[in-house]
Write a protein that holds these residues in place. Sequence first.
Motif, mmCIF file in Angstrom:
data_model
loop_
_atom_site.group_PDB
_atom_site.id
_atom_site.type_symbol
_atom_site.label_atom_id
_atom_site.label_comp_id
_atom_site.label_asym_id
_atom_site.label_seq_id
_atom_site.Cartn_x
_atom_site.Cartn_y
_atom_site.Cartn_z
ATOM 1 N N THR A 1 29.931 14.080 -17.209
ATOM 2 C CA THR A 1 29.618 14.220 -15.785
ATOM 3 C C THR A 1 30.349 13.133 -15.009
ATOM 4 O O THR A 1 30.264 11.948 -15.372
ATOM 5 N N THR A 2 31.052 13.509 -13.973
ATOM 6 C CA THR A 2 31.715 12.523 -13.124
ATOM 7 C C THR A 2 30.662 11.787 -12.310
ATOM 8 O O THR A 2 29.832 12.405 -11.628
ATOM 9 N N LEU A 3 30.700 10.482 -12.383
ATOM 10 C CA LEU A 3 29.674 9.677 -11.738
ATOM 11 C C LEU A 3 30.094 9.240 -10.339
ATOM 12 O O LEU A 3 31.255 8.883 -10.102
ATOM 13 N N SER A 4 29.137 9.240 -9.452
ATOM 14 C CA SER A 4 29.291 8.650 -8.128
ATOM 15 C C SER A 4 28.406 7.417 -8.079
ATOM 16 O O SER A 4 27.514 7.240 -8.911
ATOM 17 N N ALA A 5 28.628 6.568 -7.097
ATOM 18 C CA ALA A 5 27.830 5.342 -7.009
ATOM 19 C C ALA A 5 26.352 5.663 -6.818
ATOM 20 O O ALA A 5 25.475 5.030 -7.416
ATOM 21 N N VAL A 6 26.070 6.642 -5.977
ATOM 22 C CA VAL A 6 24.697 7.064 -5.700
ATOM 23 C C VAL A 6 24.511 8.459 -6.279
ATOM 24 O O VAL A 6 25.413 9.297 -6.158
ATOM 25 N N PRO A 7 23.398 8.726 -6.904
ATOM 26 C CA PRO A 7 23.219 10.061 -7.484
ATOM 27 C C PRO A 7 23.151 11.135 -6.409
ATOM 28 O O PRO A 7 22.873 10.847 -5.236
ATOM 29 N N PRO A 8 23.426 12.375 -6.766
ATOM 30 C CA PRO A 8 23.258 13.473 -5.805
ATOM 31 C C PRO A 8 21.840 13.460 -5.234
ATOM 32 O O PRO A 8 20.897 12.978 -5.875
ATOM 33 N N ALA A 9 21.712 13.962 -4.035
ATOM 34 C CA ALA A 9 20.399 13.948 -3.383
ATOM 35 C C ALA A 9 19.366 14.666 -4.238
ATOM 36 O O ALA A 9 19.660 15.669 -4.893
ATOM 37 N N ARG A 10 18.188 14.107 -4.245
ATOM 38 C CA ARG A 10 17.101 14.716 -4.990
ATOM 39 C C ARG A 10 16.809 16.113 -4.436
ATOM 40 O O ARG A 10 17.049 16.395 -3.251
ATOM 41 N N PRO A 11 16.272 17.003 -5.271
ATOM 42 C CA PRO A 11 15.916 18.327 -4.742
ATOM 43 C C PRO A 11 14.769 18.227 -3.748
ATOM 44 O O PRO A 11 13.968 17.288 -3.786
ATOM 45 N N ALA A 12 14.707 19.190 -2.866
ATOM 46 C CA ALA A 12 13.611 19.231 -1.898
ATOM 47 C C ALA A 12 12.289 19.368 -2.634
ATOM 48 O O ALA A 12 12.210 20.006 -3.681
ATOM 49 N N LYS A 13 11.284 18.760 -2.073
ATOM 50 C CA LYS A 13 9.962 18.802 -2.680
ATOM 51 C C LYS A 13 9.190 19.991 -2.114
ATOM 52 O O LYS A 13 8.822 19.995 -0.933
ATOM 53 N N PRO A 14 8.939 21.005 -2.915
ATOM 54 C CA PRO A 14 8.266 22.196 -2.376
ATOM 55 C C PRO A 14 6.793 21.919 -2.098
ATOM 56 O O PRO A 14 6.226 20.918 -2.526
ATOM 57 N N ALA A 15 6.184 22.832 -1.372
ATOM 58 C CA ALA A 15 4.760 22.701 -1.072
ATOM 59 C C ALA A 15 3.946 22.835 -2.349
ATOM 60 O O ALA A 15 4.308 23.566 -3.278
ATOM 61 N N SER A 16 2.834 22.132 -2.376
ATOM 62 C CA SER A 16 1.956 22.185 -3.536
ATOM 63 C C SER A 16 0.882 23.243 -3.330
ATOM 64 O O SER A 16 0.315 23.364 -2.240
ATOM 65 N N PRO B 1 0.833 -1.213 0.000
ATOM 66 C CA PRO B 1 0.000 0.000 0.000
ATOM 67 C C PRO B 1 0.858 1.250 0.000
ATOM 68 O O PRO B 1 1.946 1.275 0.592
ATOM 69 N N TYR B 2 0.383 2.288 -0.668
ATOM 70 C CA TYR B 2 1.112 3.563 -0.707
ATOM 71 C C TYR B 2 0.082 4.675 -0.694
ATOM 72 O O TYR B 2 -0.608 4.919 -1.681
ATOM 73 N N TYR B 3 -0.027 5.354 0.447
ATOM 74 C CA TYR B 3 -1.025 6.414 0.627
ATOM 75 C C TYR B 3 -0.383 7.586 1.369
ATOM 76 O O TYR B 3 0.604 7.410 2.092
ATOM 77 N N PRO B 4 -0.980 8.778 1.226
ATOM 78 C CA PRO B 4 -2.052 9.146 0.309
ATOM 79 C C PRO B 4 -1.498 9.483 -1.062
ATOM 80 O O PRO B 4 -0.279 9.395 -1.282
ATOM 81 N N THR B 5 -2.363 9.886 -1.984
ATOM 82 C CA THR B 5 -1.910 10.370 -3.284
ATOM 83 C C THR B 5 -1.143 11.670 -3.106
ATOM 84 O O THR B 5 -1.667 12.621 -2.515
ATOM 85 N N PRO B 6 0.091 11.744 -3.595
ATOM 86 C CA PRO B 6 0.821 13.019 -3.498
ATOM 87 C C PRO B 6 0.121 14.100 -4.318
ATOM 88 O O PRO B 6 -0.366 13.838 -5.420
ATOM 89 N N TYR B 7 0.054 15.288 -3.775
ATOM 90 C CA TYR B 7 -0.481 16.407 -4.534
ATOM 91 C C TYR B 7 0.385 16.671 -5.766
ATOM 92 O O TYR B 7 1.603 16.498 -5.751
ATOM 93 N N GLY B 8 -0.264 17.138 -6.817
ATOM 94 C CA GLY B 8 0.478 17.658 -7.957
ATOM 95 C C GLY B 8 0.787 19.130 -7.750
ATOM 96 O O GLY B 8 0.377 19.749 -6.771
ATOM 97 N N GLY B 9 1.532 19.684 -8.700
ATOM 98 C CA GLY B 9 1.737 21.128 -8.693
ATOM 99 C C GLY B 9 3.033 21.611 -8.096
ATOM 100 O O GLY B 9 3.232 22.817 -7.951
ATOM 101 N N TRP B 10 3.950 20.708 -7.740
ATOM 102 C CA TRP B 10 5.189 21.138 -7.091
ATOM 103 C C TRP B 10 6.393 21.152 -8.029
ATOM 104 O O TRP B 10 7.499 21.502 -7.614
#
Length: 886
Positions: A673-688, A38-47
Amino acid sequence: MEYPSGLRSLSLFFLVGAASSSVLFPRDPVPSGYAAAPYYPTPYGGWADDWSESYEKAVNLVSQMTLAEKVNITAGTGLYMGRCVGNTGSVPRLGFPELCLQDGPLGVRTTDNITAFPAGISTGATFNKELIYERGAAIGAEFRGKGANFYLGPSVGALGRKPRGGRNWEGFGSDPVLQAKAGSETIRGVQDQGVIATLKHLIGNEQELYRMYQLGVQQAYSSNIDDRTLHELYLWPFAEGVHSGVGSIMASYNAINGSAASQNSYILNGLLKDELGFQGLVMTDWLAQISGVASALAGLDLSMPGDTVGNNIPLVGYSNWMYELTRSVLNGSVPVDRLNDMTTRVVAAWYQLGQDKDYPPPNFSSNTADREGPLYPGALFSPSGVVNEYVNVQADHKVVAKQVAQEAITLLKNNGSFLPLSTSSPLFVFGTDAQADPQGINSCTDKSCNRGLLGMGWGSGSANYPYLDDPISSLKRKVTNVTYYATDSFPTVPAPSSNDVAIVFVSSDAGENSYTVENNHGDRDANGLTLWHGGDALIQKAAAKYSNVVVVIHTVGPVTMESWINLASVKAVLVAHLPGQEAGDSLTEVLYGEASPSGHLPYSIPVSESDYPASVSLVATPTLSQIQDTYSEGLYIDYRHLNKEGTKPRFAFGHGLSYADFSFTNASIAAVTTLSAVPPARPAKPASPVAALNATIPAAAEAYWPASFDRIWRFLYPWLPSNEADAAYAVGSTGSATYPYPDGYTSVQKSGGPPAGGPSGGNPALWDVAYTVSATVTNGAAARLGGKAVAQAYVQFPSDINFDTPVIQLRDFAKTGEALAPGASATLELSLSRKDLSVWDTVSQNWVVPAPGGRYSVWVGSASDDTPVVCYTDTLECEVGVTGPV
């Protein structure tokens, strides 16, 4: 989608109780390790930044809507209840129109004055990104010209896992990267015209038979896919489509890991809307919605065509949403913020494609060719009016249609450079596939017969021909001495001379499970990978009589050839795929050397169907149980499987000959692009901005039927009788709702997001270019003719990593823009992204580069088994004239 074909095509039996609280009977257990979490709730769009302006406008509009108005644009008004195959409700008070959703992937379905383009499988065979974009742009222009808001395409699922799969031909080939790049270019072309593209079918729709929840008889099969396989194969083209900004995605009919696709919270909420950061809307396939509240909570945004089945009686104005969704919001079962998000996603897509400005309304009917007719054909009594204005949207699109048909033609065999032909040679043509259907080019509904030339498969992915340039007519225009035997049984013929040439036309068809054609239930379950209408015998008999035989195959996918491919008199074999309306000159110009073949196989052709893993066979189990279709082969489909097993195909993925003589030189590789094993951290998710909308249960009066409203029977409306609205509100306002929410359900929005996630496709770092590879391709000075060259780049992962990976995997391709004359050269450039060099790590739930400094080998050539160039990522050196790994 499909139109129903009797009760057999209607799903949705497995419901109990009212639609607003319906739940499925307990499902059959899926194999261990395949359950959908299960994966809840639905993430808002618009960010996401690339959708921010559209969401700002959408939120402003939605904030002015009543409850009933919001609900009205999250579902269709009913099957056959408007001009288009799907028609949403509207909000006239605020200027939001009814939206028209229309098939299909190769052209505007069930209408006239349009272009019947080559099918997706032909488009993939061109390996020409620029041409694929041009086809998409032409299709988009025609959909806009007809007033359709949504183009129900492109199709990248079915991926082509099953060679017999009925709808493989609607997609671009049996490789996720080929599907991804062709799908992406199509989306860009369509949406550049202001039309909302609909990427489909998410996900695991690899078989037609038993795909739907059948009325009282059969649950839809469950596609059981492990996490890594899901990410690296089946989700891959959807991720690239989301990255390209696709406005809509259609869920599939089937279940995924035991949970129906249209209410699978892990797929819709988790993977699509959170991990891939999808900002658009998710719709059902037609009549695929099997619950009300559950599908809303799981991330569904638009129910199409709006109808479902109540009390086991179809098409009587019963819906799981519309008035039932209104009830569910009032009684608190569906949170108001979920409805806000659903509605805003629909409106935002409309703004995103600029449809709020000067967008034409529909000017055609999917239901009749007559100028006038019922406005709501599905109603018992309907007002009538003009439903067809016969607007011609073809422009000069036949030019791009012909180019796609021609560049798709794949020359498999050309012994002794037998082709191109001379117009002086007497020509004898065999097979009904050479001619247009003698009963009429559109005589079979949705192309549900294989009669005459096979230009497209059958079902909702088809379109009407405006005309059909068939091969026999084209041949007769080019050659003075042509004899045609319009039969699939070899006739009695005069003794041929040694100069006579026989061309044998054969075919293999497939389509949607809405029709059964010659005992094939969509999939090629009856005919398998053999040619239809005795095609193998026709070739053998022609080869026994004539010294020079050319075989032309129109087919939806691979066919076995062992009974005739090595016959000495079979000098040449071409696969013309599914060419659409321009089947004639596009082919004969290749046969006679006016153009060189430049198509490449978008799938492998095996020696025997048994060369594939048993797990990709069509599946079936006894009635009433849920069929378990377990993807136990994992990553190993098509050429990946054949290479792993060391099984040599008859013709490898990517194979395609030319009249030119191409060679590769001057290869180079550059690190970007110089590669690392893990990609750079994802950007912060702004408010919708969706969070700012009022999320309290509205007054019941917002759902009351308008006074003196003139209803159309079977038309779906969002309103409730006042007593029912009041009763629902009484429950919701007191918080006494007792809806049985699914395990794991929460209404609290997650902060942050999955590490692999990000806006519009996932973590943006995944799309960073890691390496570029270039090579010079030259047509030999002694070549007889010019031609277009294709370069395909395959990655081989380092041998010492802790992940099992296929021997090679396609990662990019390029094609010369112009035909290279003898002695001419061009430089082709290919690129590899971070994601191209990554694997999905099921533990960290992220894309990882298993050996950032290790030796990735990038093999470049004209086919998966013809890669004479290799470049290494560790030394940044290349070698030319080498033998490839397969």
